[in-house]
Design an enzyme around this catalytic site. Structure first.
Site, PDB file in Angstrom:
ATOM      1  N   GLY A  28       0.958  -1.377  -0.058  1.00  0.00           N
ATOM      2  CA  GLY A  28       0.093   0.047  -0.106  1.00  0.00           C
ATOM      3  C   GLY A  28       0.825   1.227   0.153  1.00  0.00           C
ATOM      4  O   GLY A  28       2.148   1.280  -0.231  1.00  0.00           O
ATOM      5  N   ALA A  29       0.241   2.414   0.524  1.00  0.00           N
ATOM      6  CA  ALA A  29       0.725   3.828   0.105  1.00  0.00           C
ATOM      7  C   ALA A  29       1.229   3.784  -1.348  1.00  0.00           C
ATOM      8  O   ALA A  29       2.390   4.079  -1.482  1.00  0.00           O
ATOM      9  CB  ALA A  29       1.935   3.938   1.129  1.00  0.00           C
ATOM     10  N   LEU A  30       0.428   3.471  -2.147  1.00  0.00           N
ATOM     11  CA  LEU A  30       0.746   3.346  -3.479  1.00  0.00           C
ATOM     12  C   LEU A  30       1.339   4.664  -4.014  1.00  0.00           C
ATOM     13  O   LEU A  30       0.944   5.699  -3.890  1.00  0.00           O
ATOM     14  CB  LEU A  30      -0.538   2.916  -4.519  1.00  0.00           C
ATOM     15  CG  LEU A  30      -1.403   1.662  -4.118  1.00  0.00           C
ATOM     16  CD1 LEU A  30      -2.403   1.670  -4.717  1.00  0.00           C
ATOM     17  CD2 LEU A  30      -0.383   0.518  -3.878  1.00  0.00           C
ATOM     18  N   HIS A  34       4.421   1.440  -7.909  1.00  0.00           N
ATOM     19  CA  HIS A  34       3.295   0.569  -7.882  1.00  0.00           C
ATOM     20  C   HIS A  34       2.544   0.459  -9.105  1.00  0.00           C
ATOM     21  O   HIS A  34       2.043  -0.594  -9.776  1.00  0.00           O
ATOM     22  CB  HIS A  34       2.409   0.514  -6.748  1.00  0.00           C
ATOM     23  CG  HIS A  34       3.031   0.473  -5.416  1.00  0.00           C
ATOM     24  ND1 HIS A  34       3.334   1.383  -4.684  1.00  0.00           N
ATOM     25  CD2 HIS A  34       3.661  -0.817  -4.865  1.00  0.00           C
ATOM     26  CE1 HIS A  34       3.831   1.129  -3.364  1.00  0.00           C
ATOM     27  NE2 HIS A  34       4.314  -0.247  -3.740  1.00  0.00           N
ATOM     28  N   GLN A  58       7.354 -10.158   8.056  1.00  0.00           N
ATOM     29  CA  GLN A  58       8.625  -9.590   7.440  1.00  0.00           C
ATOM     30  C   GLN A  58       9.288  -8.566   8.001  1.00  0.00           C
ATOM     31  O   GLN A  58      10.176  -7.937   7.398  1.00  0.00           O
ATOM     32  CB  GLN A  58       8.339  -9.552   5.794  1.00  0.00           C
ATOM     33  CG  GLN A  58       7.573  -8.221   5.501  1.00  0.00           C
ATOM     34  CD  GLN A  58       7.091  -8.157   4.148  1.00  0.00           C
ATOM     35  OE1 GLN A  58       6.291  -8.783   3.424  1.00  0.00           O
ATOM     36  NE2 GLN A  58       7.698  -7.070   3.223  1.00  0.00           N
ATOM     37  N   GLY A 144       8.751  -5.494  -8.636  1.00  0.00           N
ATOM     38  CA  GLY A 144       9.790  -4.599  -9.010  1.00  0.00           C
ATOM     39  C   GLY A 144      11.197  -4.856  -8.798  1.00  0.00           C
ATOM     40  O   GLY A 144      11.709  -5.603  -7.915  1.00  0.00           O
ATOM     41  N   LYS A 145      12.132  -4.472  -9.692  1.00  0.00           N
ATOM     42  CA  LYS A 145      13.507  -4.924  -9.618  1.00  0.00           C
ATOM     43  C   LYS A 145      13.971  -3.895  -8.366  1.00  0.00           C
ATOM     44  O   LYS A 145      15.239  -4.128  -8.163  1.00  0.00           O
ATOM     45  CB  LYS A 145      14.289  -4.133 -10.804  1.00  0.00           C
ATOM     46  CG  LYS A 145      14.155  -5.361 -11.892  1.00  0.00           C
ATOM     47  CD  LYS A 145      14.923  -4.874 -13.350  1.00  0.00           C
ATOM     48  CE  LYS A 145      14.724  -5.836 -14.178  1.00  0.00           C
ATOM     49  NZ  LYS A 145      15.447  -5.432 -15.673  1.00  0.00           N
ATOM     50  N   LYS A 146      13.293  -2.839  -8.088  1.00  0.00           N
ATOM     51  CA  LYS A 146      13.855  -2.126  -6.787  1.00  0.00           C
ATOM     52  C   LYS A 146      13.913  -3.027  -5.731  1.00  0.00           C
ATOM     53  O   LYS A 146      15.058  -2.657  -5.160  1.00  0.00           O
ATOM     54  CB  LYS A 146      12.390  -1.209  -6.473  1.00  0.00           C
ATOM     55  CG  LYS A 146      12.762  -0.593  -5.115  1.00  0.00           C
ATOM     56  CD  LYS A 146      13.522   0.834  -5.158  1.00  0.00           C
ATOM     57  CE  LYS A 146      13.571   1.610  -3.869  1.00  0.00           C
ATOM     58  NZ  LYS A 146      13.133   0.857  -2.756  1.00  0.00           N
TER      59      LYS A 146
HETATM   60  P1  AMP Z   1       5.837  -2.617  -1.433  1.00  0.00           P
HETATM   61  O1  AMP Z   1       4.284  -1.971  -1.525  1.00  0.00           O
HETATM   62  O2  AMP Z   1       7.040  -1.578  -1.368  1.00  0.00           O
HETATM   63  O3  AMP Z   1       6.134  -4.066  -0.926  1.00  0.00           O
HETATM   64  O4  AMP Z   1       6.382  -2.783  -3.154  1.00  0.00           O
HETATM   65  C1  AMP Z   1       5.368  -3.790  -3.738  1.00  0.00           C
HETATM   66  C2  AMP Z   1       5.932  -3.891  -4.997  1.00  0.00           C
HETATM   67  O5  AMP Z   1       6.172  -2.914  -5.718  1.00  0.00           O
HETATM   68  C3  AMP Z   1       7.491  -4.695  -5.069  1.00  0.00           C
HETATM   69  O6  AMP Z   1       7.400  -5.547  -6.162  1.00  0.00           O
HETATM   70  C4  AMP Z   1       8.140  -3.711  -5.180  1.00  0.00           C
HETATM   71  O7  AMP Z   1       9.668  -3.930  -6.026  1.00  0.00           O
HETATM   72  C5  AMP Z   1       7.461  -2.634  -6.247  1.00  0.00           C
HETATM   73  N1  AMP Z   1       8.133  -1.290  -6.239  1.00  0.00           N
HETATM   74  C6  AMP Z   1       8.318  -0.619  -5.175  1.00  0.00           C
HETATM   75  N2  AMP Z   1       8.847   0.645  -5.531  1.00  0.00           N
HETATM   76  C7  AMP Z   1       9.110   0.316  -6.662  1.00  0.00           C
HETATM   77  C8  AMP Z   1       9.949   1.456  -7.781  1.00  0.00           C
HETATM   78  N3  AMP Z   1      10.233   2.582  -7.433  1.00  0.00           N
HETATM   79  N4  AMP Z   1       9.648   1.001  -9.156  1.00  0.00           N
HETATM   80  C9  AMP Z   1       9.193  -0.321  -9.429  1.00  0.00           C
HETATM   81  N5  AMP Z   1       8.748  -1.019  -8.569  1.00  0.00           N
HETATM   82  C10 AMP Z   1       8.550  -0.856  -7.368  1.00  0.00           C
END
Ligand code: AMP
Length: 274
Positions: A28-30, A34, A58, A144-146
């Protein structure tokens, strides 16, 4: 759009879907990172399921589980605008029972870099991703590759457990200034934001070196450390192959350069695939 808050509601909503399902799990906090995953999933599949779940297993003791940014109302609007078919927002009770069997991250790849700094994090991450992938019945799931190490471990889990879903790696989305988007960036003050840019600047420095023909890993790491001096603490600068084995020389087309550093409250990560 159906908002499913229980497993039963999710299963009920899935019944009417016909065709391929793209799935994007999030906490979340899209933000636009995302959104790019969601757009790609939408383009490549007939249906889109998104989950928002801040997964407690986690987070390590002392991490920001309680204060993790939550923006449910705004997130729901964003998902409606992007024409998500099902938004899955379960409670912790829906997802876990008290005494569960667990899968564990691999002993080497799961316990270096992020896994070394946050021991147990990847166990919890894989546990919830396994559950979410199974629940979503996704054809393709987008990550994401992030979060490079997370992506590689999920890909391995799907392979090791013969799971019937394709994992799609998505490019990192950045602000115009180079900062990789992250839900935790909202913790940064203006001054810290400037110093947070040092992560992407260190990766740009690495790119320049590699483009100039410098492949020596130690030397590139040293140069990156110099750029990163203005952060509060550098946790690691690593150069590994796409399977997370250490390298002495950069292998073009098979290398990931990763950095993790603290700037104020958030611990930031960024990386570059070359
Ligand atoms: P999160 O909500 O942080 O768990 O992220 C959810 C998904 O979004 C994960 O697969 C992350 O790798 C991806 N994500 C987060 N930030 C980015 C970004 N800046 N660019 C691309 N994908 C992202």
């Amino acid at each position: 759009m159906v908002i499913a808050r229980t497993i039963d509601e999710l299963n009920e909503a899935k019944k009417v879907l016909r065709g391929t399902i793209g799935f994007v799990p999030t906490m979340g906090a899209l933000h636009h990172g995302h959104l790019s995953l969601m757009r790609q999933a939408k383009e490549e599949n007939e249906h889109l399921i998104v989950s928002i779940f801040v997964n407690p297993t986690q987070f390590l003791e002392g991490e920001d589980l309680e204060s993790y940014p939550r923006k449910d109302e705004a997130d729901i609007k964003i998902c409606e605008l992007l024409e998500v078919d099902i938004l899955f927002m379960p409670t912790i009770e829906q997802m876990y029972e008290a005494d569960e069997l667990c899968i564990g991250a691999p002993k080497v790849k799961g316990y270096i870099l992020e896994g070394e700094k946050r021991p147990g994090h990847f166990d919890g991450m894989l546990q919830v991703v396994m559950k979410l992938l199974n629940l979503s019945s996704a054809t393709k799931a987008y990550f994401g590759k992030k979060d490079a190490q997370q992506l590689v471990l999920i890909t391995q889990m799907v392979k090791n457990y013969f799971m019937d879903v394709e994992i799609i790696a998505c490019e990192i989305v950045r602000d115009d200034n180079g900062l990789a988007l992250s839900s935790r960036n909202i913790y940064l003050s203006q001054e810290q934001m400037q110093r947070a840019l040092l992560l992407s600047k260190s990766l740009k420095r690495a790119t320049k070196l590699v483009m100039a023909g410098e492949l020596n890993v130690k030397l590139i790491q040293q140069e990156m450390q110099t750029v990163l001096k203005g952060t509060d603490e550098v946790e690691y600068v690593a150069i590994v192959d796409r399977e997370f084995n250490t390298l002495k020389e950069v292998e073009i087309g098979n290398t990931i350069i990763l950095v993790a550093a603290w700037v104020g409250k958030p611990r930031l990560i960024d990386n570059l695939w070359i």
